[in-house]
Structure formats: structure tokens, C-alpha cells
Scaffold this active site. Structure first.
Site, mmCIF file in Angstrom:
data_model
loop_
_atom_site.group_PDB
_atom_site.id
_atom_site.type_symbol
_atom_site.label_atom_id
_atom_site.label_comp_id
_atom_site.label_asym_id
_atom_site.label_seq_id
_atom_site.Cartn_x
_atom_site.Cartn_y
_atom_site.Cartn_z
ATOM 1 N N GLU A 266 0.842 -1.207 0.000
ATOM 2 C CA GLU A 266 0.000 0.000 0.000
ATOM 3 C C GLU A 266 0.869 1.244 0.000
ATOM 4 O O GLU A 266 1.758 1.345 0.847
ATOM 5 C CB GLU A 266 -0.926 -0.017 1.208
ATOM 6 N N HIS A 284 -7.475 2.043 1.526
ATOM 7 C CA HIS A 284 -7.521 1.530 2.909
ATOM 8 C C HIS A 284 -8.230 2.537 3.823
ATOM 9 O O HIS A 284 -7.665 3.052 4.795
ATOM 10 C CB HIS A 284 -6.090 1.247 3.421
HETATM 11 N N1 LIG Z 1 -10.019 -1.622 5.698
HETATM 12 C C1 LIG Z 1 -10.010 -1.084 6.904
HETATM 13 O O1 LIG Z 1 -10.021 0.138 7.063
HETATM 14 C C2 LIG Z 1 -10.050 -1.989 8.103
HETATM 15 C C3 LIG Z 1 -10.475 -1.472 9.332
HETATM 16 C C4 LIG Z 1 -10.559 -2.336 10.414
HETATM 17 C C5 LIG Z 1 -10.208 -3.662 10.290
HETATM 18 N N2 LIG Z 1 -9.760 -4.139 9.098
HETATM 19 C C6 LIG Z 1 -9.384 -5.553 8.964
HETATM 20 O O2 LIG Z 1 -10.520 -6.347 9.239
HETATM 21 C C7 LIG Z 1 -10.111 -7.503 9.976
HETATM 22 C C8 LIG Z 1 -11.278 -8.029 10.780
HETATM 23 O O3 LIG Z 1 -11.630 -7.065 11.775
HETATM 24 P P1 LIG Z 1 -12.591 -7.446 13.010
HETATM 25 O O4 LIG Z 1 -12.696 -6.227 13.851
HETATM 26 O O5 LIG Z 1 -13.846 -8.087 12.509
HETATM 27 O O6 LIG Z 1 -11.670 -8.517 13.725
HETATM 28 P P2 LIG Z 1 -12.116 -9.668 14.753
HETATM 29 O O7 LIG Z 1 -10.871 -10.081 15.443
HETATM 30 O O8 LIG Z 1 -13.288 -9.200 15.561
HETATM 31 O O9 LIG Z 1 -12.627 -10.853 13.807
HETATM 32 C C9 LIG Z 1 -11.786 -11.603 12.981
HETATM 33 C C10 LIG Z 1 -12.459 -12.956 12.790
HETATM 34 O O10 LIG Z 1 -11.715 -13.694 11.809
HETATM 35 C C11 LIG Z 1 -11.686 -15.039 12.244
HETATM 36 N N3 LIG Z 1 -10.651 -15.835 11.609
HETATM 37 C C12 LIG Z 1 -9.365 -16.076 11.994
HETATM 38 N N4 LIG Z 1 -8.773 -16.926 11.156
HETATM 39 C C13 LIG Z 1 -9.688 -17.247 10.211
HETATM 40 C C14 LIG Z 1 -9.663 -18.085 9.068
HETATM 41 N N5 LIG Z 1 -8.581 -18.779 8.723
HETATM 42 N N6 LIG Z 1 -10.786 -18.188 8.324
HETATM 43 C C15 LIG Z 1 -11.898 -17.495 8.659
HETATM 44 N N7 LIG Z 1 -11.980 -16.678 9.740
HETATM 45 C C16 LIG Z 1 -10.892 -16.554 10.491
HETATM 46 C C17 LIG Z 1 -11.528 -14.944 13.761
HETATM 47 O O11 LIG Z 1 -11.863 -16.173 14.398
HETATM 48 C C18 LIG Z 1 -12.496 -13.809 14.065
HETATM 49 O O12 LIG Z 1 -13.805 -14.276 14.305
HETATM 50 C C19 LIG Z 1 -8.944 -6.973 10.834
HETATM 51 O O13 LIG Z 1 -8.052 -7.996 11.225
HETATM 52 C C20 LIG Z 1 -8.278 -5.972 9.930
HETATM 53 O O14 LIG Z 1 -7.239 -6.606 9.241
HETATM 54 C C21 LIG Z 1 -9.683 -3.331 8.003
#
Ligand SMILES: NC(=O)c1ccc[n+]([C@@H]2O[C@H](COP(=O)([O-])OP(=O)(O)OC[C@H]3O[C@@H](n4cnc5c(N)ncnc54)[C@H](O)[C@@H]3O)[C@@H](O)[C@H]2O)c1
Length: 327
Positions: A266, A284
Site C-alpha cells: 500500500e 484503505h
Molecule cells: N479496511 C479497513 O479500514 C479496516 C479497518 C478495520 C479492520 N480491518 C481488517 O478487518 C479484519 C477483521 O476485523 P474485526 O474487527 O472483525 O476482527 P475480529 O478479530 O473481531 O474478527 C476476525 C475474525 O476472523 C476469524 N478468523 C481467523 N482466522 C480465520 C480463518 N482462517 N478463516 C476465517 N476466519 C478466520 C476470527 O476467528 C475472528 O472471528 C482486521 O483484522 C483488519 O485486518 C480493516
């Protein structure tokens, strides 16, 4: 009494006049603004980290060389939830507490991902561009309402997507390594294996964190399982998707379209995927709603102050740090 604690603020989400910074100033800190439109590199951060007590961080580079270059660093608080750019082992070794600000932007990301899905389906960006260019070109696109939504990762954001999907009368399929069966019964939605989700869904949206097990989760083989009429939305982390394989699938019309808010690198440079017509990209930004930014900035600043006062960082992601010298 040591010098005034110096707090480096690199997150683009925290504005210079952000009221959250008052939390730091009220605690006697000097705020060092170091925001950058793109994540700061290792060379840049090695210089910036010197003389810094705490960081209100974006997705800049906190690899071992950066952490080792720090001379008074006590905490890194990531504004957001992704901490894959922080070398936790290096931080723990140096007694640096690393925290995040969960619960502040999941509504923002789910809204944005849902918006991308609607925009992809009904060609909203293409219609805007052609109409603004003086043309009058109308294209049909599939419904979202009533279709099948596949959610990979049912954490805070994935659950938000499931709720929104059910609000659109969608059949919701989900895949996660940890299942929330109670919510699945209540909404309802159904947990399935990843391959089944990919085969059945009209829209696939990724919400799993970047882990060794999720890197290239959506590779060439898995893309071949998806319907040629299906769309992929990635607002999680770029590394979850093999971008070259996705480009090939889109070019060969083995997939209808994709929306990407995140990239393995990025900004993504001039990757060929950026030039495809059935792709929507953004920098992002999914988590960055006005409300989410304010809440996350405040939580991060409060967390930094807590560490400076001898307490613990909120939502610590390297709890081993308390087993070492600090404990
Ligand atoms: N684009 C953005 O601006 C932005 C902002 C916030 C978060 N994010 C991304 O979104 C992701 C998710 O955020 P969240 O708050 O929901 O996190 P979270 O920790 O609440 O949820 C993540 C989920 O993914 C699951 N997981 C782990 N390994 C897995 C696999 N192999 N297959 C399927 N599921 C799996 C976990 O068990 C969990 O339930 C973050 O890790 C971050 O990378 C991006």
C-alpha cells in the site's frame, strides 16, 4: 523527573486539531505529529522513533529494526485493530506494550464493505464516471437484495455484515475458525466450510485478520470455485488475496468483479488490476468514518496515558510483555 513524555502520532485518522490529543496534553505530554498519507517505511520510522515514549500509530512499519532503534519507547497503540505491521516479539523483548482500539470502527468497515458490494453490483462508479464525462450509458447489474452473501471471518465486522445482509433479505453463509452459533441461530445465518461458501455465494466479503493461515487464502484454486457471476470484496488485508490470480480471474471473466480497499503493498503502485473495468479500489479507508476516527483516537490517547502512568495498555496484543522485566 524525566523530560516531558513525547508521543508520536502517525495515524492518518488523527487530525492535528483532534480533540483526542488534548488527553495527551492534559497528561503533560508533548505531541509530535508525524502523519503521512502513506504508511511510513522502516528507514523513516528508525529515525522517527528516537526520543519517543509512546506512539499513536497507523499501519506504519514497526519491525524489529524500528523497535530496536527506540531509546525510550514504552507503548505502541494502533488506532484500529490490525497490528500485523508490528513485530510483537521484538516489542515484548523491549518491554513495549502494544495495544489496539477494537470496537471503534467495525460499524464503519461494515457500512463501507456493504457500500462496495452495492456499488459493484449496480456499476455505480462506472455510471458516475460516464455520466460526469457527458455520456449517457446505462448498464444493468444484479440485485443484492435476496442474494447469497458469503462472509469469511465472523468477528466484529463480519457479524455487522451478517446483520446488514439479513436486512437485505440475503441468505448469509459464513466461515470462521471460531463459530458464534448463537448469533447464527438468531439472525439466522449458516456456517459452512470455505469451499462451499465460495461455490454458493453471489457476494464474498473478507473479514479475517492477516495470519500465516489466512495469507493468500483466496488463491487461484479458490477463485476457480466461485461463480462467474460472483463478486469479491476485500476490506480486511491485501495479503488475504493473491492479487495476480484475482487479476487473471477477472480478465478471463471467471469472476464478475471485485472491490478492494486493501492491497498487499500500500499504495499498490501500478498493478494491472487497477485498470480493469469491473474493479473498484480505495485507499484503505473502510474504517475511517468521522465517528470511528474520533472514538479510536480518543481510546488510543487514553491508552498511551495509562501506560505512562504505570498502568497497562488497553487491549494488549502482546500480553507476554507482563511476564518479563515489566512485571
Ligand atoms: N479496511 C479497513 O479500514 C479496516 C479497518 C478495520 C479492520 N480491518 C481488517 O478487518 C479484519 C477483521 O476485523 P474485526 O474487527 O472483525 O476482527 P475480529 O478479530 O473481531 O474478527 C476476525 C475474525 O476472523 C476469524 N478468523 C481467523 N482466522 C480465520 C480463518 N482462517 N478463516 C476465517 N476466519 C478466520 C476470527 O476467528 C475472528 O472471528 C482486521 O483484522 C483488519 O485486518 C480493516
Amino acid at each position: 523527573m524525566p523530560d516531558k513524555p513525547r508521543i508520536l502520532v502517525t495515524s492518518w485518522l488523527v487530525e492535528e486539531d483532534d480533540p483526542a490529543l488534548q488527553v495527551l496534553r492534559d497528561a503533560g505530554c508533548e505531541v509530535v505529529m508525524g502523519r503521512s498519507p502513506r504508511p511510513r517505511t522502516v528507514e523513516d520510522m528508525v529515525q522517527a522513533i528516537k526520543g519517543i515514549d509512546g506512539v499513536v500509530a497507523g499501519s506504519d512499519n514497526y519491525s524489529a529494526p524500528v523497535i530496536e532503534a527506540a531509546d525510550r519507547l514504552k507503548t505502541i497503540v494502533r488506532v484500529g485493530v490490525g497490528y500485523d505491521t508490528v513485530d510483537l516479539a521484538a516489542a515484548t523483548k523491549k518491554s513495549v506494550q502494544v495495544g489496539t482500539t477494537p470496537g471503534t470502527n467495525h460499524h464503519a468497515v461494515a457500512d463501507y464493505a456493504f457500500g462496495l458490494m452495492l456499488a459493484l453490483a449496480r456499476r455505480i462508479v462506472r455510471h458516475h464516471n460516464s455520466t460526469a464525462a457527458g455520456k449517457w450509458q446505462r448498464e444493468a447489474g444484479p440485485d443484492v437484495y435476496g442474494k447469497t452473501l458469503g462472509i469469511v471471518g465472523t468477528g466484529a465486522i463480519g457479524k455487522g455484515m451478517a446483520r446488514r445482509g439479513r436486512g437485505f433479505s440475503m441468505t448469509v453463509l459464513a466461515h470462521d475458525v471460531v463459530r458464534d452459533e448463537e448469533l447464527a441461530r438468531a439472525l439466522p445465518f449458516r456456517y459452512v466450510e470455505l469451499d462451499e461458501l465460495l461455490r454458493e455465494s453471489d457476494y464474498v466479503t473478507l473479514h479475517a485478520p492477516l495470519l500465516p493461515s489466512t495469507r493468500n487464502l483466496i488463491n487461484a484454486e479458490r477463485l476457480r470455485l466461485m461463480k462467474p457471476t460472483a463478486f469479491l470484496i476485500n476490506t480486511a488485508r491485501g495479503e488475504l488475496v493473491d492479487l495476480d490470480a484475482l487479476t487473471d480471474a477477472l480478465r478471463a471473466e471467471r469472476l464478475a468483479g471485485a472491490a478492494l480497499d486493501v492491497f498487499p503493498k500500500e499504495p499498490p503502485g501500478d498493478h494491472p488490476i487497477l485498470h480493469l473495468e469491473n474493479v473498484i479500489v480505495s485507499p484503505h479507508v473502510a474504517g475511517g468514518s468521522t465517528e470511528a476516527n474520533l472514538a479510536a483516537a480518543r481510546m488510543a490517547c487514553e491508552s498511551v496515558v495509562s501506560v505512562l502512568k504505570g498502568g497497562r495498555v488497553a487491549y494488549c496484543v502482546n500480553p507476554d510483555v507482563y511476564g518479563g522485566a515489566r512485571a
